[in-house]
Design a protein around this motif. Structure first.
Motif, PDB file in Angstrom:
ATOM      1  N   VAL A  97       0.875  -1.167   0.000  1.00 39.15           N
ATOM      2  CA  VAL A  97       0.000   0.000   0.000  1.00 39.15           C
ATOM      3  C   VAL A  97       0.918   1.223   0.000  1.00 39.15           C
ATOM      4  N   LEU A  98       0.998   1.880  -1.151  1.00 33.16           N
ATOM      5  CA  LEU A  98       1.958   2.973  -1.339  1.00 33.16           C
ATOM      6  C   LEU A  98       1.281   4.282  -1.740  1.00 33.16           C
ATOM      7  N   ASP A  99      -0.035   4.264  -1.875  1.00 35.56           N
ATOM      8  CA  ASP A  99      -0.786   5.470  -2.227  1.00 35.56           C
ATOM      9  C   ASP A  99      -0.671   6.485  -1.085  1.00 35.56           C
ATOM     10  N   THR A 100      -0.114   7.649  -1.384  1.00 41.14           N
ATOM     11  CA  THR A 100       0.162   8.649  -0.350  1.00 41.14           C
ATOM     12  C   THR A 100      -1.110   9.106   0.364  1.00 41.14           C
ATOM     13  N   ARG A 101      -2.196   9.300  -0.387  1.00 42.95           N
ATOM     14  CA  ARG A 101      -3.447   9.764   0.243  1.00 42.95           C
ATOM     15  C   ARG A 101      -3.986   8.716   1.209  1.00 42.95           C
ATOM     16  N   VAL A 102      -3.915   7.467   0.817  1.00 47.18           N
ATOM     17  CA  VAL A 102      -4.385   6.393   1.689  1.00 47.18           C
ATOM     18  C   VAL A 102      -3.524   6.306   2.950  1.00 47.18           C
ATOM     19  N   LEU A 103      -2.223   6.350   2.781  1.00 51.35           N
ATOM     20  CA  LEU A 103      -1.317   6.278   3.936  1.00 51.35           C
ATOM     21  C   LEU A 103      -1.547   7.439   4.889  1.00 51.35           C
ATOM     22  N   ASN A 104      -1.769   8.636   4.344  1.00 52.43           N
ATOM     23  CA  ASN A 104      -2.010   9.796   5.193  1.00 52.43           C
ATOM     24  C   ASN A 104      -3.293   9.655   6.006  1.00 52.43           C
ATOM     25  N   VAL A 105      -4.327   9.111   5.377  1.00 49.05           N
ATOM     26  CA  VAL A 105      -5.584   8.890   6.102  1.00 49.05           C
ATOM     27  C   VAL A 105      -5.372   7.896   7.247  1.00 49.05           C
ATOM     28  N   GLU A 138     -19.883  -9.961  14.043  1.00 50.09           N
ATOM     29  CA  GLU A 138     -19.234  -9.169  12.999  1.00 50.09           C
ATOM     30  C   GLU A 138     -17.798  -8.855  13.424  1.00 50.09           C
ATOM     31  N   SER A 139     -17.030  -8.264  12.522  1.00 49.86           N
ATOM     32  CA  SER A 139     -15.647  -7.927  12.868  1.00 49.86           C
ATOM     33  C   SER A 139     -15.144  -6.769  12.008  1.00 49.86           C
ATOM     34  N   MET A 140     -14.114  -6.102  12.508  1.00 48.48           N
ATOM     35  CA  MET A 140     -13.384  -5.114  11.723  1.00 48.48           C
ATOM     36  C   MET A 140     -12.335  -5.851  10.901  1.00 48.48           C
ATOM     37  N   MET A 141     -12.174  -5.469   9.659  1.00 51.15           N
ATOM     38  CA  MET A 141     -11.142  -6.090   8.823  1.00 51.15           C
ATOM     39  C   MET A 141      -9.758  -5.763   9.364  1.00 51.15           C
ATOM     40  N   LYS A 142      -8.790  -6.613   9.031  1.00 52.09           N
ATOM     41  CA  LYS A 142      -7.406  -6.310   9.389  1.00 52.09           C
ATOM     42  C   LYS A 142      -6.991  -4.985   8.747  1.00 52.09           C
ATOM     43  N   PRO A 143      -6.125  -4.225   9.407  1.00 50.52           N
ATOM     44  CA  PRO A 143      -5.667  -2.971   8.812  1.00 50.52           C
ATOM     45  C   PRO A 143      -5.070  -3.123   7.407  1.00 50.52           C
ATOM     46  N   VAL A 144      -4.352  -4.222   7.170  1.00 49.95           N
ATOM     47  CA  VAL A 144      -3.741  -4.397   5.845  1.00 49.95           C
ATOM     48  C   VAL A 144      -4.803  -4.554   4.760  1.00 49.95           C
ATOM     49  N   VAL A 145      -5.904  -5.231   5.085  1.00 54.53           N
ATOM     50  CA  VAL A 145      -6.987  -5.396   4.108  1.00 54.53           C
ATOM     51  C   VAL A 145      -7.684  -4.060   3.882  1.00 54.53           C
ATOM     52  N   GLU A 146      -7.883  -3.302   4.957  1.00 58.35           N
ATOM     53  CA  GLU A 146      -8.461  -1.963   4.813  1.00 58.35           C
ATOM     54  C   GLU A 146      -7.600  -1.101   3.889  1.00 58.35           C
ATOM     55  N   GLY A 147      -6.301  -1.141   4.113  1.00 55.22           N
ATOM     56  CA  GLY A 147      -5.396  -0.342   3.287  1.00 55.22           C
ATOM     57  C   GLY A 147      -5.431  -0.741   1.828  1.00 55.22           C
ATOM     58  N   ARG A 148      -5.416  -2.041   1.569  1.00 54.35           N
ATOM     59  CA  ARG A 148      -5.443  -2.514   0.182  1.00 54.35           C
ATOM     60  C   ARG A 148      -6.771  -2.167  -0.495  1.00 54.35           C
ATOM     61  N   ALA A 149      -7.859  -2.263   0.248  1.00 53.51           N
ATOM     62  CA  ALA A 149      -9.172  -1.923  -0.312  1.00 53.51           C
ATOM     63  C   ALA A 149      -9.242  -0.447  -0.684  1.00 53.51           C
ATOM     64  N   LEU A 150      -8.775   0.406   0.211  1.00 52.36           N
ATOM     65  CA  LEU A 150      -8.795   1.848  -0.049  1.00 52.36           C
ATOM     66  C   LEU A 150      -7.922   2.192  -1.251  1.00 52.36           C
ATOM     67  N   GLN A 151      -6.764   1.567  -1.344  1.00 52.50           N
ATOM     68  CA  GLN A 151      -5.874   1.830  -2.469  1.00 52.50           C
ATOM     69  C   GLN A 151      -6.488   1.357  -3.786  1.00 52.50           C
ATOM     70  N   ALA A 152      -7.098   0.177  -3.767  1.00 51.91           N
ATOM     71  CA  ALA A 152      -7.665  -0.387  -4.995  1.00 51.91           C
ATOM     72  C   ALA A 152      -8.774   0.501  -5.562  1.00 51.91           C
ATOM     73  N   LEU A 153      -9.559   1.135  -4.703  1.00 55.18           N
ATOM     74  CA  LEU A 153     -10.666   1.969  -5.166  1.00 55.18           C
ATOM     75  C   LEU A 153     -10.184   3.268  -5.805  1.00 55.18           C
ATOM     76  N   SER A 154      -8.951   3.677  -5.502  1.00 56.62           N
ATOM     77  CA  SER A 154      -8.302   4.808  -6.169  1.00 56.62           C
ATOM     78  C   SER A 154      -9.211   6.042  -6.221  1.00 56.62           C
ATOM     79  N   LEU A 155      -9.635   6.503  -5.060  1.00 56.01           N
ATOM     80  CA  LEU A 155     -10.562   7.635  -4.965  1.00 56.01           C
ATOM     81  C   LEU A 155      -9.811   8.957  -5.083  1.00 56.01           C
ATOM     82  N   ASP A 156     -10.452   9.934  -5.751  1.00 56.87           N
ATOM     83  CA  ASP A 156      -9.777  11.225  -5.950  1.00 56.87           C
ATOM     84  C   ASP A 156     -10.477  12.388  -5.248  1.00 56.87           C
ATOM     85  N   GLY A 157     -11.541  12.091  -4.510  1.00 56.49           N
ATOM     86  CA  GLY A 157     -12.240  13.139  -3.779  1.00 56.49           C
ATOM     87  C   GLY A 157     -13.521  13.603  -4.432  1.00 56.49           C
ATOM     88  N   SER A 158     -13.829  13.097  -5.621  1.00 51.11           N
ATOM     89  CA  SER A 158     -15.023  13.542  -6.354  1.00 51.11           C
ATOM     90  C   SER A 158     -16.172  12.533  -6.296  1.00 51.11           C
TER      91      SER A 158
END
Length: 217
Positions: free
Chosen positions: A22-30, A60-80
């Motif tokens: 997970v190397l997306d700067t916006r995701v890492l900052n969040v 129910e459960s919270m996903m592992k942080p690594v899965v959360e990070g990969r999911a956020l990166q994969a969606l590649s959101l730009d704020g719009s």
């Protein structure tokens, strides 16, 4: 001894998230800035930044942080984007999505989880996130979305979820059968869905989306 959550958050990003590509700067900052501990039930708060799925009510459960990070990166959101999350749980992923997108609608089938998540999101200033108490398999949204994040696994991807994507939209979802579930990114292309395999993981199934047990004589 009082835990230093800020240091734990930084260690999570540097020792878990980054090494899992997970190397997306916006995701890492969040992930560096959002207090995950605020969303974790009090009994498990000391494990807020551990590499484990954390239990919530109703199994129910919270996903592992690594899965959360990969999911956020994969969606590649730009704020719009208008984003839909299926499975609110603690509200943490909705909060992350809210920092990365224009607006988030998150659907949770358990009233108490929806209420707690909504209160936490409001307390944390996530004003662009709306929590809906509903079952995703009977709920009907009044619009389509640019991105969908599904936080529970499915045996097969439901057509109704695909129908909620706008043309060109994308969905993060985990599909298949244990023990080897596959996280995928699905894009709504004019020629039909395009599926990109991301990684293997394990994740609890959404209620109503687990494999039907095979009948054996």
């Amino acid at each position: 001894m009082t835990l230093d959550f800020a240091k734990a958050r930084e260690a999570m990003v540097e020792q878990q998230i980054r090494p899992w590509e997970v190397l997306d700067t916006r995701v890492l900052n969040v992930l560096l800035r959002l207090p995950r501990e605020a969303y974790v039930p009090a009994a498990h708060r000391a494990l807020a930044y551990a590499d484990v799925a954390l239990p919530l009510a109703h199994g129910e459960s919270m996903m592992k942080p690594v899965v959360e990070g990969r999911a956020l990166q994969a969606l590649s959101l730009d704020g719009s984007e208008d984003v839909l999350e299926i499975g609110t749980g603690s509200g943490f992923m909705a909060a992350c999505l809210g920092r990365l997108a224009r607006a988030v609608t998150t659907v949770e089938r358990h009233a108490d989880l929806a209420g707690t998540a909504g209160a936490t999101l409001l307390a944390q200033g996530a004003t662009n996130v709306s929590v809906v108490h509903a079952d995703a398999f009977s709920w009907e949204p009044d619009r389509q979305f640019d991105a969908i994040c599904v936080t529970g696994a499915v045996d097969t991807v439901p057509d109704r979820f695909l129908g909620w994507l706008r043309p060109g939209g994308r969905m993060f979802i985990v599909r298949g059968r244990l023990p080897a579930l596959e996280a995928v990114l699905i894009r709504a292309d004019v020629n039909g869905p395009r599926i990109e395999s991301l990684f293997e993981t394990d994740l609890a199934y959404l209620a109503g989306a687990a494999p039907v047990p095979a009948f054996a004589l």
